[in-house]
Design a protein around this motif. Structure first.
Motif, PDB file in Angstrom:
ATOM      1  N   ILE A  23     -31.381 -58.734   8.611  1.00 27.42           N
ATOM      2  CA  ILE A  23     -30.971 -59.951   7.902  1.00 27.42           C
ATOM      3  C   ILE A  23     -31.759 -60.097   6.605  1.00 27.42           C
ATOM      4  O   ILE A  23     -31.209 -60.462   5.563  1.00 27.42           O
ATOM      5  N   LEU A  24     -33.049 -59.779   6.654  1.00 26.47           N
ATOM      6  CA  LEU A  24     -33.847 -59.858   5.430  1.00 26.47           C
ATOM      7  C   LEU A  24     -33.438 -58.813   4.402  1.00 26.47           C
ATOM      8  O   LEU A  24     -33.646 -59.002   3.205  1.00 26.47           O
ATOM      9  N   ASP A  56     -24.084 -54.677   7.355  1.00 33.51           N
ATOM     10  CA  ASP A  56     -23.393 -55.747   8.075  1.00 33.51           C
ATOM     11  C   ASP A  56     -23.095 -55.330   9.517  1.00 33.51           C
ATOM     12  O   ASP A  56     -23.316 -56.094  10.452  1.00 33.51           O
ATOM     13  N   ARG A  57     -22.586 -54.118   9.687  1.00 36.37           N
ATOM     14  CA  ARG A  57     -22.253 -53.633  11.030  1.00 36.37           C
ATOM     15  C   ARG A  57     -23.489 -53.538  11.910  1.00 36.37           C
ATOM     16  O   ARG A  57     -23.472 -53.955  13.082  1.00 36.37           O
ATOM     17  N   LEU A  58     -24.573 -52.992  11.374  1.00 32.93           N
ATOM     18  CA  LEU A  58     -25.799 -52.866  12.159  1.00 32.93           C
ATOM     19  C   LEU A  58     -26.369 -54.234  12.534  1.00 32.93           C
ATOM     20  O   LEU A  58     -26.887 -54.416  13.640  1.00 32.93           O
ATOM     21  N   ILE A  61     -24.248 -55.594  15.402  1.00 38.50           N
ATOM     22  CA  ILE A  61     -24.520 -54.864  16.645  1.00 38.50           C
ATOM     23  C   ILE A  61     -25.842 -55.310  17.255  1.00 38.50           C
ATOM     24  O   ILE A  61     -25.921 -55.580  18.457  1.00 38.50           O
ATOM     25  N   THR A  62     -26.891 -55.400  16.443  1.00 39.97           N
ATOM     26  CA  THR A  62     -28.189 -55.807  16.994  1.00 39.97           C
ATOM     27  C   THR A  62     -28.172 -57.261  17.459  1.00 39.97           C
ATOM     28  O   THR A  62     -28.807 -57.597  18.462  1.00 39.97           O
ATOM     29  N   ALA A  63     -27.432 -58.113  16.774  1.00 39.22           N
ATOM     30  CA  ALA A  63     -27.336 -59.511  17.201  1.00 39.22           C
ATOM     31  C   ALA A  63     -26.577 -59.629  18.522  1.00 39.22           C
ATOM     32  O   ALA A  63     -26.960 -60.426  19.394  1.00 39.22           O
ATOM     33  N   VAL A  64     -25.521 -58.848  18.692  1.00 36.74           N
ATOM     34  CA  VAL A  64     -24.760 -58.870  19.946  1.00 36.74           C
ATOM     35  C   VAL A  64     -25.623 -58.354  21.102  1.00 36.74           C
ATOM     36  O   VAL A  64     -25.600 -58.916  22.205  1.00 36.74           O
TER      37      VAL A  64
END
Length: 82
Positions: A23-24, A56-58, A61-64
């Motif tokens: 995100i950063l 964006d995809r990564l 994925i990490t948030a999910v």
């Protein structure tokens, strides 16, 4: 604490750290960390490049993974079984 809960805590910690870092790394209005580091890799005036789409995809994925670990931990925390 069961081995399942220990494994989930490790995965949750790693995914939380990766989500924060990703995100950063997003560029906001041309002042993000990704613009400072990788400004020569894609044209920031051309909109979202390949690097930004992969970022964006990564991030998603990490948030999910993080949310899934929290949900499983909420169901299994006291005993390690459902």
């Amino acid at each position: 604490m069961s081995p399942l809960n220990v494994f989930l805590l490790v995965v949750m910690t790693i995914s939380a750290i990766l989500t924060i870092l990703l995100i950063l790394a997003h560029s906001g209005k041309g002042t993000g960390v990704s613009d400072m580091i990788a400004s020569s890799m894609y044209n920031s005036a051309a909109g979202s490049g390949v690097w930004e789409k992969n970022l964006d995809r990564l991030t998603v994925i990490t948030a999910v993974i993080f949310v899934a670990c929290i949900c499983i931990m909420a169901l299994t925390f006291p005993l390690g079984t459902i």
